[in-house]
Design a protein around this motif. Structure first.
Motif, PDB file in Angstrom:
ATOM      1  N   LYS A 249      -2.097  22.626 -31.760  1.00 29.93           N
ATOM      2  CA  LYS A 249      -1.419  21.406 -32.195  1.00 29.93           C
ATOM      3  C   LYS A 249      -0.582  21.686 -33.444  1.00 29.93           C
ATOM      4  N   THR A 250       0.555  22.307 -33.230  1.00 28.52           N
ATOM      5  CA  THR A 250       1.388  22.733 -34.365  1.00 28.52           C
ATOM      6  C   THR A 250       2.769  22.093 -34.351  1.00 28.52           C
ATOM      7  N   ASN A 251       2.944  20.997 -33.619  1.00 31.53           N
ATOM      8  CA  ASN A 251       4.275  20.405 -33.567  1.00 31.53           C
ATOM      9  C   ASN A 251       4.638  19.635 -34.831  1.00 31.53           C
ATOM     10  N   LYS A 252       3.627  19.233 -35.633  1.00 34.48           N
ATOM     11  CA  LYS A 252       3.915  18.569 -36.913  1.00 34.48           C
ATOM     12  C   LYS A 252       3.611  19.469 -38.103  1.00 34.48           C
ATOM     13  N   PHE A 253       2.485  20.181 -38.044  1.00 34.98           N
ATOM     14  CA  PHE A 253       2.118  21.122 -39.100  1.00 34.98           C
ATOM     15  C   PHE A 253       1.884  22.488 -38.464  1.00 34.98           C
ATOM     16  N   ASP A 254       2.578  23.479 -38.951  1.00 36.14           N
ATOM     17  CA  ASP A 254       2.435  24.823 -38.386  1.00 36.14           C
ATOM     18  C   ASP A 254       1.303  25.544 -39.116  1.00 36.14           C
ATOM     19  N   TYR A 255       0.074  25.313 -38.653  1.00 35.41           N
ATOM     20  CA  TYR A 255      -1.094  25.895 -39.311  1.00 35.41           C
ATOM     21  C   TYR A 255      -1.003  27.426 -39.323  1.00 35.41           C
TER      22      TYR A 255
ATOM     23  N   SER B 113      -1.324  26.378 -24.706  1.00 38.60           N
ATOM     24  CA  SER B 113      -0.084  25.613 -24.675  1.00 38.60           C
ATOM     25  C   SER B 113       0.253  25.099 -26.065  1.00 38.60           C
ATOM     26  N   SER B 114       1.522  24.745 -26.253  1.00 41.53           N
ATOM     27  CA  SER B 114       1.964  24.155 -27.518  1.00 41.53           C
ATOM     28  C   SER B 114       3.349  23.553 -27.333  1.00 41.53           C
TER      29      SER B 114
ATOM     30  N   PHE C 205       4.632  26.404 -22.158  1.00 41.39           N
ATOM     31  CA  PHE C 205       5.369  25.585 -23.120  1.00 41.39           C
ATOM     32  C   PHE C 205       5.265  24.113 -22.767  1.00 41.39           C
ATOM     33  N   LEU C 206       4.742  23.324 -23.695  1.00 38.89           N
ATOM     34  CA  LEU C 206       4.662  21.877 -23.564  1.00 38.89           C
ATOM     35  C   LEU C 206       5.978  21.253 -24.004  1.00 38.89           C
ATOM     36  N   THR C 207       6.481  20.297 -23.234  1.00 36.64           N
ATOM     37  CA  THR C 207       7.740  19.698 -23.636  1.00 36.64           C
ATOM     38  C   THR C 207       7.925  18.301 -23.051  1.00 36.64           C
ATOM     39  N   ASP C 208       8.629  17.459 -23.802  1.00 37.60           N
ATOM     40  CA  ASP C 208       9.070  16.166 -23.286  1.00 37.60           C
ATOM     41  C   ASP C 208      10.586  16.164 -23.108  1.00 37.60           C
TER      42      ASP C 208
END
Length: 228
Positions: free
Chosen positions: A105-111, A134-135, A155-158
């Motif tokens: 879950k790095t779409n807002k914060f790139d841990y 996935s991400s 790759f997850l995408t909208d």
């Protein structure tokens, strides 16, 4: 192709989302896969939750990245569980016949270091099927592939990908996870499918899989549609 059905965040239609209780139900009642989301605490421990902020799904508030694990343990989900560590789920899933889909879950914060920590932890367990990674963050997957070239990356995408087959080949991924059926020769798993009409179309097409909050209903539907 038989379309595989994944419990999205476990089984939110019946249990707290991303809870061990929900995952355990999926494991024991025939879900062919589960999907879940991973973040890092302030002290670098992988934990499972969808949102970056704990407010919606716990009795607390604030960002996961701002809490140490010990601090995070003071809060709990709606069912009374603590926020699951990734290790908790891996321990539960070691005998599971289905497949794990782990979203970084790095779409807002790139841990920083998230892929490495996930891989290091996964190395301590033996699963019956390979993990799907996935991400939404393309660079996270590119970096993960540099660290571990041979994992199953998707790759997850909208957004629309004009040439999915070429995109997957170019990046060396295994497939894509679009919001809507793309109708392509690329491996695709669609999110989040709770409409029976939508699910029927995906099953009839023969997509690799889809994620749903109602996995039992969708497995019954697949029997009707595809005679499985």
């Amino acid at each position: 192709m038989r379309t595989k059905i994944f419990g999205h965040r476990g089984y939110p239609a019946k249990f707290a989302e991303n809870s061990l209780e929900g995952f355990d139900y999926c494991f024991k009642h025939g879900a062919e896969g589960i999907e879940f989301d991973v973040h890092l605490t302030k002290d670098g421990v992988p934990v499972i939750m969808h949102d970056e902020d704990i407010k919606r799904t716990t009795n607390g508030k604030g960002l996961i990245k701002d809490y140490t694990l010990r601090e995070l343990d003071q809060f709990h989900l709606a069912n009374g569980e603590r926020i699951p560590r990734l290790r908790d789920l891996f321990e539960l899933a070691e005998d599971y016949d289905g497949q794990l889909n782990l979203e970084m879950k790095t779409n807002k914060f790139d841990y920083p270091g998230l892929p490495e920590k996930v891989f290091d932890l996964a190395d301590h367990f033996k699963f019956k099927q390979e993990i799907i990674y996935s991400s939404f963050n393309l660079q996270t997957l590119v970096h993960a592939k540099e660290v571990r070239p041979n994992e199953n990356y998707n790759f997850l995408t909208d957004k629309e990908i004009k040439n999915p087959v070429q995109f997957v080949k170019e990046h060396g991924f295994s497939g894509i996870h679009p919001e809507h059926l793309v109708d392509t020769k690329a491996v695709e798993r669609i999110w989040t499918v709770d409409s029976k009409a939508r699910a029927k179309k995906i099953i009839q097409y023969g997509a690799a899989g889809f994620f749903t909050n109602k996995f039992e209903d969708m497995m019954d539907l697949r029997k009707e549609v595809a005679n499985y």
